[in-house]
Motif scaffolding. Structure first.
Motif, PDB file in Angstrom:
ATOM      1  N   ARG A 112       0.828  -1.220   0.000  1.00  0.00           N
ATOM      2  CA  ARG A 112       0.000   0.000   0.000  1.00  0.00           C
ATOM      3  C   ARG A 112       0.858   1.264   0.000  1.00  0.00           C
ATOM      4  N   THR A 113       2.138   1.135   0.372  1.00  0.00           N
ATOM      5  CA  THR A 113       3.008   2.325   0.370  1.00  0.00           C
ATOM      6  C   THR A 113       3.611   2.576  -1.017  1.00  0.00           C
ATOM      7  N   ARG A 114       3.420   1.645  -1.956  1.00  0.00           N
ATOM      8  CA  ARG A 114       4.013   1.784  -3.298  1.00  0.00           C
ATOM      9  C   ARG A 114       2.955   2.284  -4.267  1.00  0.00           C
ATOM     10  N   ILE A 115       3.414   2.885  -5.344  1.00  0.00           N
ATOM     11  CA  ILE A 115       2.439   3.272  -6.363  1.00  0.00           C
ATOM     12  C   ILE A 115       2.729   2.528  -7.664  1.00  0.00           C
ATOM     13  N   GLY A 116       1.721   2.399  -8.477  1.00  0.00           N
ATOM     14  CA  GLY A 116       1.877   1.717  -9.764  1.00  0.00           C
ATOM     15  C   GLY A 116       1.798   0.215  -9.603  1.00  0.00           C
ATOM     16  N   LYS A 117       2.247  -0.474 -10.643  1.00  0.00           N
ATOM     17  CA  LYS A 117       2.192  -1.936 -10.660  1.00  0.00           C
ATOM     18  C   LYS A 117       3.117  -2.483  -9.575  1.00  0.00           C
ATOM     19  N   ARG A 118       2.635  -3.427  -8.783  1.00  0.00           N
ATOM     20  CA  ARG A 118       3.495  -4.007  -7.745  1.00  0.00           C
ATOM     21  C   ARG A 118       3.795  -5.454  -8.111  1.00  0.00           C
ATOM     22  N   LEU A 119       5.079  -5.747  -8.276  1.00  0.00           N
ATOM     23  CA  LEU A 119       5.469  -7.119  -8.604  1.00  0.00           C
ATOM     24  C   LEU A 119       5.931  -7.837  -7.342  1.00  0.00           C
ATOM     25  N   VAL A 120       5.319  -8.971  -7.098  1.00  0.00           N
ATOM     26  CA  VAL A 120       5.606  -9.722  -5.870  1.00  0.00           C
ATOM     27  C   VAL A 120       6.029 -11.136  -6.253  1.00  0.00           C
ATOM     28  N   CYS A 121       6.992 -11.674  -5.498  1.00  0.00           N
ATOM     29  CA  CYS A 121       7.352 -13.080  -5.673  1.00  0.00           C
ATOM     30  C   CYS A 121       7.082 -13.799  -4.357  1.00  0.00           C
ATOM     31  N   ASP A 122       6.369 -14.922  -4.427  1.00  0.00           N
ATOM     32  CA  ASP A 122       6.127 -15.758  -3.237  1.00  0.00           C
ATOM     33  C   ASP A 122       6.876 -17.062  -3.450  1.00  0.00           C
ATOM     34  N   LEU A 123       8.033 -17.183  -2.792  1.00  0.00           N
ATOM     35  CA  LEU A 123       8.804 -18.422  -2.898  1.00  0.00           C
ATOM     36  C   LEU A 123       8.211 -19.463  -1.951  1.00  0.00           C
ATOM     37  N   CYS A 194       8.467 -15.152   1.631  1.00  0.00           N
ATOM     38  CA  CYS A 194       8.710 -16.598   1.660  1.00  0.00           C
ATOM     39  C   CYS A 194       8.474 -17.164   3.058  1.00  0.00           C
ATOM     40  N   ASN A 195       7.721 -18.237   3.102  1.00  0.00           N
ATOM     41  CA  ASN A 195       7.618 -19.042   4.320  1.00  0.00           C
ATOM     42  C   ASN A 195       8.253 -20.384   3.968  1.00  0.00           C
ATOM     43  N   PRO A 196       9.579 -20.486   4.156  1.00  0.00           N
ATOM     44  CA  PRO A 196      10.272 -21.706   3.721  1.00  0.00           C
ATOM     45  C   PRO A 196      10.187 -22.806   4.783  1.00  0.00           C
ATOM     46  N   PRO A 197      10.622 -24.010   4.449  1.00  0.00           N
ATOM     47  CA  PRO A 197      10.780 -25.012   5.517  1.00  0.00           C
ATOM     48  C   PRO A 197      11.829 -24.486   6.487  1.00  0.00           C
ATOM     49  N   TYR A 198      11.590 -24.646   7.820  1.00  0.00           N
ATOM     50  CA  TYR A 198      12.621 -24.162   8.758  1.00  0.00           C
ATOM     51  C   TYR A 198      12.763 -25.011  10.020  1.00  0.00           C
ATOM     52  N   VAL A 199      12.339 -26.269   9.956  1.00  0.00           N
ATOM     53  CA  VAL A 199      12.480 -27.147  11.122  1.00  0.00           C
ATOM     54  C   VAL A 199      13.881 -27.768  11.101  1.00  0.00           C
ATOM     55  N   SER A 200      14.542 -27.754  12.273  1.00  0.00           N
ATOM     56  CA  SER A 200      15.892 -28.336  12.353  1.00  0.00           C
ATOM     57  C   SER A 200      15.804 -29.828  12.680  1.00  0.00           C
ATOM     58  N   ALA A 201      16.938 -30.511  12.520  1.00  0.00           N
ATOM     59  CA  ALA A 201      16.973 -31.953  12.801  1.00  0.00           C
ATOM     60  C   ALA A 201      16.576 -32.226  14.252  1.00  0.00           C
ATOM     61  N   ASP A 202      17.043 -31.386  15.180  1.00  0.00           N
ATOM     62  CA  ASP A 202      16.744 -31.600  16.612  1.00  0.00           C
ATOM     63  C   ASP A 202      15.266 -31.417  16.933  1.00  0.00           C
ATOM     64  N   GLU A 203      14.603 -30.555  16.163  1.00  0.00           N
ATOM     65  CA  GLU A 203      13.188 -30.257  16.457  1.00  0.00           C
ATOM     66  C   GLU A 203      12.241 -31.362  15.975  1.00  0.00           C
ATOM     67  N   LEU A 204      12.768 -32.254  15.132  1.00  0.00           N
ATOM     68  CA  LEU A 204      11.930 -33.302  14.535  1.00  0.00           C
ATOM     69  C   LEU A 204      11.131 -34.072  15.590  1.00  0.00           C
ATOM     70  N   GLU A 205      11.828 -34.544  16.617  1.00  0.00           N
ATOM     71  CA  GLU A 205      11.164 -35.384  17.620  1.00  0.00           C
ATOM     72  C   GLU A 205      10.116 -34.618  18.415  1.00  0.00           C
ATOM     73  N   ALA A 206      10.340 -33.299  18.555  1.00  0.00           N
ATOM     74  CA  ALA A 206       9.421 -32.502  19.376  1.00  0.00           C
ATOM     75  C   ALA A 206       8.155 -32.107  18.618  1.00  0.00           C
ATOM     76  N   LEU A 207       8.134 -32.355  17.302  1.00  0.00           N
ATOM     77  CA  LEU A 207       6.949 -31.950  16.532  1.00  0.00           C
ATOM     78  C   LEU A 207       5.727 -32.759  16.949  1.00  0.00           C
ATOM     79  N   GLU A 250       9.155 -15.590   6.764  1.00  0.00           N
ATOM     80  CA  GLU A 250       8.683 -16.147   8.035  1.00  0.00           C
ATOM     81  C   GLU A 250       9.846 -16.918   8.641  1.00  0.00           C
ATOM     82  N   ILE A 251       9.961 -16.843   9.981  1.00  0.00           N
ATOM     83  CA  ILE A 251      11.053 -17.552  10.665  1.00  0.00           C
ATOM     84  C   ILE A 251      10.509 -18.325  11.863  1.00  0.00           C
ATOM     85  N   GLY A 252      11.276 -19.319  12.325  1.00  0.00           N
ATOM     86  CA  GLY A 252      10.912 -20.047  13.538  1.00  0.00           C
ATOM     87  C   GLY A 252      11.149 -19.166  14.759  1.00  0.00           C
ATOM     88  N   TYR A 253      10.471 -19.502  15.878  1.00  0.00           N
ATOM     89  CA  TYR A 253      10.502 -18.612  17.059  1.00  0.00           C
ATOM     90  C   TYR A 253      11.906 -18.363  17.608  1.00  0.00           C
TER      91      TYR A 253
END
Ligand SMILES: C[S@@+](CC[C@H](N)C(=O)[O-])C[C@H]1O[C@@H](n2cnc3c(N)ncnc32)[C@H](O)[C@@H]1O
Length: 292
Positions: A112-123, A194-207, A250-253
């Motif tokens: 909303r702060t930009r004017i004209g055509k807004r190009l966005v990429c969602d990875l 982008c909201n990428p995958p961000y779970v670490s190996a150690d967090e696997l068991e706690a999911l 987006e990032i993990g806590y």
């Protein structure tokens, strides 16, 4: 014989799911019953005294049993709500989380702060939730959304069609930036989210079991420390951004300090901010590129 009205069923299913420790039992009950009866959640309330047919009761019973065993309700119902939008989901894509709504909110505010055509990429678009929510809330946004999973992109395509956004969202398959072709500087983006995958190996068991056993691994894991995708994004992102554009991740806590350091070390950004979600956890990194 007992007659089962919608009202009675909602109460019974809510209690059953609550007793089994299922999250948001009332909402889950509404989603499952709405799915079986092909009704929107609001309709259930308008038809509280409608008697549910035996065949529908059998179908509901089966789904409620699976939900009680912690199979995700969104997969059982085939849909979920994100940013007040109904979206299709299948086990091929991650279920959109309420936490991700902060990313959308900040993206829409920035556009909303930009004017004209807004190009966005969602990875890493998955079911397309972020792209669809941005496009629905910003009529001038034109979005390219990418994902490595063909199956997730097929779901995204259904969501783009459901919300009549095919003229403003392009879906491309491939590894991060690989599918993007820039023919000139005017093709560069005002905003990359982008909201990428961000779970670490150690967090696997706690999911939670309903995440670990049901959601796609490709959507969750990102190397030993969960930062692999951030590293790869930060390495290349500069060449795809306009001079005063913004990257929102987006990032993990617990990842705020590490992601801030990665962004800082890249030297590509003049301003860095880590935003907290409603639970006071670090949730979105916002990096504004240096103007040239
Ligand atoms: C955490 S999910 C996010 C999905 C959706 N954007 C959301 O917010 O709910 C991550 C997505 O990234 C995709 N993905 C994983 N690695 C990828 C890569 N190297 N390139 C592109 N997409 C990738 C997965 O297929 C998955 O759909």
């Amino acid at each position: 014989m007992d007659t089962w009205t919608i009202q009675k069923l909602l109460s019974w299913v809510t209690k059953y799911l609550a007793d089994k420790g299922v999250d948001s039992p009332r909402l889950s009950a509404e989603l499952l019953l709405g799915h079986v009866l092909s009704m929107a959640r609001i309709e259930l309330y308008a038809k509280f005294n409608t008697v549910v047919e035996p065949g529908q009761l059998d179908r509901l019973h089966e789904l409620v049993k699976r939900a009680g065993q912690h199979e995700p309700v969104a997969y059982l119902a085939g849909e979920t709500e994100f940013y007040s939008l109904a979206l299709k989901v299948t086990p091929d894509c991650m279920i959109p989380r309420p936490e991700t709504e902060l990313l959308v909110q900040r993206a829409v505010e920035f556009l909303r702060t930009r004017i004209g055509k807004r190009l966005v990429c969602d990875l890493c678009t998955g079911c397309g939730c972020v792209a669809v929510a941005i496009a629905r809330n910003h009529p001038d946004a034109r979005i390219v959304a990418t994902d490595m999973s063909e199956a997730a992109l097929a779901v995204a395509a259904e969501n783009v069609a459901k919300h009549q956004l095919h003229n403003r969202i392009d879906l491309l398959c491939g590894d991060l930036f690989d599918p993007l072709v820039l023919e000139s500087d005017t093709d560069k983006f005002d905003l990359i989210v982008c909201n990428p995958p961000y779970v670490s190996a150690d967090e696997l068991e706690a999911l939670d079991k309903n995440v670990r056993d049901y959601e796609p691994r490709l959507a969750l894991f990102a190397g030993a420390d969960g930062l692999d995708l951030y590293r790869r994004i930060v390495e290349k992102v500069d060449q795809f951004l306009k001079p005063d554009a913004v990257l929102m991740l987006e990032i993990g806590y617990s990842q705020g300090p590490a992601v801030r350091e990665l962004l800082d070390q890249s030297g590509a950004f003049a301003e860095l901010k880590i935003e907290k979600d409603s639970h006071n956890n670090d949730r979105v990194a916002i990096a504004t590129r240096a103007s040239i």
